[in-house]
Structures are given as structure tokens and as C-alpha cells.
Design a protein around this motif. Structure first.
Motif, PDB file in Angstrom:
ATOM      1  N   UNK A   1       9.643  -7.824   2.691  1.00  0.00           N
ATOM      2  CA  UNK A   1       8.352  -7.993   2.021  1.00  0.00           C
ATOM      3  C   UNK A   1       7.217  -7.982   3.051  1.00  0.00           C
ATOM      4  N   UNK A   2       7.396  -8.672   4.167  1.00  0.00           N
ATOM      5  CA  UNK A   2       6.362  -8.671   5.199  1.00  0.00           C
ATOM      6  C   UNK A   2       6.189  -7.282   5.807  1.00  0.00           C
ATOM      7  N   UNK A   3       7.285  -6.534   5.931  1.00  0.00           N
ATOM      8  CA  UNK A   3       7.162  -5.158   6.420  1.00  0.00           C
ATOM      9  C   UNK A   3       6.340  -4.317   5.435  1.00  0.00           C
ATOM     10  N   UNK A   4       6.541  -4.568   4.137  1.00  0.00           N
ATOM     11  CA  UNK A   4       5.790  -3.837   3.122  1.00  0.00           C
ATOM     12  C   UNK A   4       4.296  -4.177   3.195  1.00  0.00           C
ATOM     13  N   UNK A   5       3.968  -5.463   3.322  1.00  0.00           N
ATOM     14  CA  UNK A   5       2.563  -5.875   3.420  1.00  0.00           C
ATOM     15  C   UNK A   5       1.941  -5.328   4.701  1.00  0.00           C
ATOM     16  N   UNK A   6       2.714  -5.295   5.783  1.00  0.00           N
ATOM     17  CA  UNK A   6       2.220  -4.711   7.036  1.00  0.00           C
ATOM     18  C   UNK A   6       1.909  -3.230   6.841  1.00  0.00           C
ATOM     19  N   UNK A   7       2.803  -2.504   6.172  1.00  0.00           N
ATOM     20  CA  UNK A   7       2.568  -1.075   5.908  1.00  0.00           C
ATOM     21  C   UNK A   7       1.299  -0.876   5.077  1.00  0.00           C
ATOM     22  N   UNK A   8       1.113  -1.721   4.062  1.00  0.00           N
ATOM     23  CA  UNK A   8      -0.080  -1.632   3.219  1.00  0.00           C
ATOM     24  C   UNK A   8      -1.338  -1.894   4.035  1.00  0.00           C
ATOM     25  N   UNK A   9      -1.303  -2.915   4.898  1.00  0.00           N
ATOM     26  CA  UNK A   9      -2.454  -3.234   5.749  1.00  0.00           C
ATOM     27  C   UNK A   9      -2.752  -2.095   6.721  1.00  0.00           C
ATOM     28  N   UNK A  10      -1.710  -1.515   7.281  1.00  0.00           N
ATOM     29  CA  UNK A  10      -1.907  -0.413   8.233  1.00  0.00           C
ATOM     30  C   UNK A  10      -2.474   0.821   7.552  1.00  0.00           C
ATOM     31  N   UNK A  11      -1.973   1.121   6.358  1.00  0.00           N
ATOM     32  CA  UNK A  11      -2.484   2.279   5.630  1.00  0.00           C
ATOM     33  C   UNK A  11      -3.946   2.089   5.269  1.00  0.00           C
ATOM     34  N   UNK A  12      -4.300   0.902   4.768  1.00  0.00           N
ATOM     35  CA  UNK A  12      -5.689   0.633   4.417  1.00  0.00           C
ATOM     36  C   UNK A  12      -6.603   0.624   5.641  1.00  0.00           C
ATOM     37  N   UNK A  13      -6.024   0.336   6.799  1.00  0.00           N
ATOM     38  CA  UNK A  13      -6.814   0.285   8.032  1.00  0.00           C
ATOM     39  C   UNK A  13      -6.943   1.644   8.700  1.00  0.00           C
ATOM     40  N   UNK A  14      -6.431   2.688   8.045  1.00  0.00           N
ATOM     41  CA  UNK A  14      -6.529   4.031   8.613  1.00  0.00           C
ATOM     42  C   UNK A  14      -5.505   4.321   9.678  1.00  0.00           C
ATOM     43  N   UNK A  15      -4.331   3.675   9.581  1.00  0.00           N
ATOM     44  CA  UNK A  15      -3.258   3.893  10.551  1.00  0.00           C
ATOM     45  C   UNK A  15      -1.995   4.363   9.822  1.00  0.00           C
ATOM     46  N   UNK A  16      -2.019   5.582   9.264  1.00  0.00           N
ATOM     47  CA  UNK A  16      -0.890   6.046   8.449  1.00  0.00           C
ATOM     48  C   UNK A  16       0.412   6.203   9.225  1.00  0.00           C
TER      49      UNK A  16
END
Length: 426
Positions: free
Chosen positions: A276-291
Motif C-alpha cells: 500500500x505504501x508503495x502504491x501511495x509513493x507511486x501516486x505521489x511520484x506521478x503527481x509530482x511529475x516523476x513518471x
């Protein structure tokens, strides 16, 4: 003897300076010295009938019905129950009052409410507008007055806490050139983190609302109270093709997630199997412009969840299976940010063919497919999927509601963008 003479000289010089300053003030009529803090007082109002000076709360208290009393919002910190707001731009403040209690005139029913007091031509205070809630409200969670829409008029924001598992409701009222305040948006949330003024990409100042939107799924999760994936940063936008409403403030996610990303990475160093934390990290990174970083984190989600599924089977790990599906939808969105449109289409079609999809997820998958086909300049296909995304959002959220606008805005915006290409193709 010499020391005494020097001491007398210093006294005489001090007296001369004091006399000079006094003469300057008297001659110019200017108060060059700052006023003492005690001279700075809040505005006071004259009671037209008695000639007495009253403070705002004393005025507002006269209009409270028997059984009711001032209600102080839980947030933001130090918010008051009575506010002075010039809602019509005439230079005179109106009084906005928040209250709660039991309406003794209405069988003692419990009420929460807000009213605005305004002075008439005789300077008598009258209730200009009132909104009363008789629903099962736990507390007044939020109250604020600020210009959210950018029209140079303040809006009234009232957040009512209905209950832990029911959420809160944020009502936004426009005070612009209206005979009465008008409800322009109402959105359900679980927590408002804050409302701040931020500088936009064109150097403009925009208020942004940082909040966790309410969703029943957060209480259906194995970890009760899960809400990180429902965090949004919203701002008001107006378009001719949609009117006005709250939409994602994508430009502001990067600055917000700086510390969040670092904290998540540090946590995952200690316990790397928390999908779950990996998923939230991925979401944060995507929203931050780090695909690219988001893709790596998605890979961790898929690896961990698949390992759990292989051991226990799909039926016994429903929660794990759900986040594997969510991670793949996020993966398709990351591919779009990287310009890998074919890969995004393949990933989206894989999700559609291998998982049970609810309508909320379907709206996002159609949006991803629309973006991917638009990136490939296949505008007819893109238009088809953008329209499907809007139609699916309409089945989940009633058309015209704040949530419908929020979840259909990006698709509608893209439909406006590709219109010229669709016209030229016929």
C-alpha cells in the motif's frame, strides 16, 4: 567637578532635543511617533436606538433564537463565531454569525446555522440571509471567508461534520452581487488539511484546498481509516463549456509531496513489503511529475501483490488483488506521461480483460485510453474514450455535482482541445 558639568550638559542636550521634537510635531500637525498598541482596537458599532457603542458579538447575540448559542469552528485554528465581512463592497462590514443549539420555536430540534446581519438605511441591524441545518450534524468542522473563485468577492466556506463514517460536507456560497448568497459547490470530505494561497504558473495568486475527499471504500479496507489515496489539491476554475467548479490543482502537487515522498521512502526502507505504501509513493511520484520513479514503485506493488496471490489465492487476498489492479491503472497513466502511448494502451486493455472493474476505475481507464490515442494523434478514438469517461463518471456521480465536475473535467478539457482535429478530419 568636571564630571558634574558633563552630566548637566547631557541633561540640557536631552531637554533641547525633546523641545525640538515637540515644536516639530506642533508645527506640522503630524504624528511621527507610532501609536501605542492599546490605541488599536477592533471596529465598534453604534446602537442606533440607544446611542451606545456595541461590539460585533453583542450585536449578533441579539439575533440568536432562544436555545441557540455561538458555534466556534474546529478549523481553522482560532476561527471565531462572528466575522466582519464586507460582502457588497460598500465599505461597511456585515456580520456573519455561526450558531448551534436547540430551536425552541421548532419543538426543540437540534440545529446548526449561519446568518448574515446587515444595516438598513436607518443603520438598524437586520438578518440579511440565514441558512439552517437540521440534519444529524456532529460539529462545525470548518468555517472560512475568502476569495476562492478569483472574482475579487469573498466566498463563504462552511464544513459540517456529519459523522466519522459518514464524512463531512463543505458548502461554498458565493457572495458576489447576489440578493442572497448562492450555493455554488458542495463536496463531501473526510478532512481538510488546509486552504492556502499559492502562486500559479503565470505568477498569479490562487487559493488551493488541500483535502481528503470522502469515500466509503476507505472504511471497507482491511486497514480501517485508510485515506491517503483520496488526498487531493483542488482549486476553482471557470470554463465556458463547464461553468465554474473545483478541479485538480496539478501544478501544486510537486511542492506538497516533497516531504511525503521522502517519508515514504524512509518507511519502506524499514518495511519493504508494504504494497500500500508503495502504491501511495507511486501516486505521489506521478503527481509530482516523476513518471519513471512512479513506474519503479508500481513494479514493487505488482511484485509484492503477485507473491501474496501466488501463496494464498485471489479469493483470500481480495485487498491485495484490488491494489494490484489499481497499480496497473496507475502504470498506464505513467506511460502516458513518458510518451509511451502504445504501452499505455496495452496496459489498459490488460486491466479491462483481467480484472473486475468498477465504474470509478472504468472512468479513469477510459481517460487513460483517451490520452494515449490523442498522443498517437488518433483523435477519433481519443474522442470516443474521452466521451466514455464522461458518461461513466455520470453514472457514478450525478451530473452537475462537484464530484461529477471533478471526475469529468480532464476528459471534457481534452474534448475541447481535440475539437479542431475532429472537425478537420471530416
Amino acid at each position: 567637578m568636571g564630571e558634574i558639568r558633563n552630566y548637566i550638559k547631557l541633561i540640557l542636550i536631552g531637554v533641547a532635543i525633546l523641545v525640538t521634537v515637540t515644536m516639530i510635531i506642533s508645527a506640522t500637525g503630524c504624528d511621527i511617533l507610532p501609536p501605542p498598541a492599546s490605541a488599536i482596537k477592533p471596529p465598534q458599532y453604534i446602537n442606533a436606538s440607544s446611542g451606545e457603542v456595541e461590539d460585533p458579538k453583542a450585536i449578533a447575540r441579539r439575533f440568536l433564537t432562544p436555545g441557540t448559542y455561538f458555534s466556534y469552528p474546529t478549523h481553522p485554528r482560532n476561527a471565531d463565531a462572528v466575522w466582519e465581512v464586507d460582502i457588497d463592497g460598500d465599505g461597511r462590514a456585515e456580520l456573519l454569525t455561526l450558531y448551534r443549539g436547540r430551536d425552541l420555536k421548532n419543538n426543540g430540534v437540534e440545529v446548526f446555522g449561519v446568518f448574515i446581519l446587515k444595516q438598513d438605511e436607518n443603520h438598524e441591524w437586520q438578518i440579511f440571509w440565514e441558512q439552517q441545518y437540521t440534519a444529524n450534524i456532529v460539529a462545525l468542522d470548518w468555517a472560512d471567508v475568502r476569495d476562492i473563485t478569483g472574482d475579487n468577492y469573498p466566498e463563504l466556506l462552511i464544513g459540517w461534520n456529519i459523522g466519522y463514517r459518514i464524512g463531512s460536507n463543505l458548502d461554498i456560497y458565493s457572495l458576489k452581487e447576489e440578493d442572497k448568497p448562492r450555493l455554488i459547490s458542495s463536496i463531501k470530505y473526510s478532512e481538510i488539511v488546509g486552504i492556502e494561497d499559492r502562486r500559479g504558473i503565470n505568477n498569479e495568486i490562487k487559493p488551493v484546498l488541500m483535502m481528503y475527499l470522502f469515500d466509503e471504500e476507505m472504511y471497507e479496507s482491511e486497514n480501517e481509516g485508510r485515506k491517503d489515496e483520496y488526498f487531493h489539491i483542488l482549486q476553482w476554475d471557470y470554463k465556458e463549456w463547464m461553468g465554474g467548479g473545483l478541479v485538480e490543482a496539478d501544478d501544486f502537487y510537486a511542492s506538497y509531496y516533497v516531504n511525503v515522498i521522502e517519508d515514504l521512502k524512509e518507511s519502506l526502507e524499514r518495511y519493504s513489503n508494504n504494497y500500500y505504501q508503495w502504491y501511495i509513493l507511486a501516486l505521489a511520484q506521478l503527481r509530482s511529475g516523476k513518471p519513471m520513479d512512479a513506474l519503479e514503485s508500481v513494479g514493487k506493488v505488482l511484485e509484492i501483490t503477485q507473491r501474496y496471490i501466488n501463496r494464498h489465492g485471489e479469493r483470500t487476498v481480495k485487498e491485495v488483488f484490488k491494489y494490484q489492479k489499481k497499480a496497473r491503472i496507475l502504470k498506464a497513466a505513467a506511460y502516458i506521461k513518458m510518451g509511451k502511448y502504445h504501452e499505455s494502451i496495452i496496459e489498459s486493455n490488460y486491466v479491462l480483460g483481467n480484472y473486475d472493474i468498477d465504474d470509478k476505475e472504468l472512468a479513469q481507464i477510459y481517460l487513460n485510453l483517451g490520452y494515449a490515442y490523442a498522443g498517437l494523434k488518433q483523435y477519433e478514438m481519443a474522442g470516443t474514450y474521452f466521451n466514455k469517461s464522461c458518461e461513466t463518471a455520470e453514472t457514478v456521480y450525478k451530473e452537475g455535482t462537484a464530484l461529477y465536475l471533478l471526475n469529468s473535467y480532464k476528459a471534457k478539457k481534452q474534448l475541447e482541445y481535440i475539437k479542431p482535429f475532429l472537425t478537420s478530419s471530416h
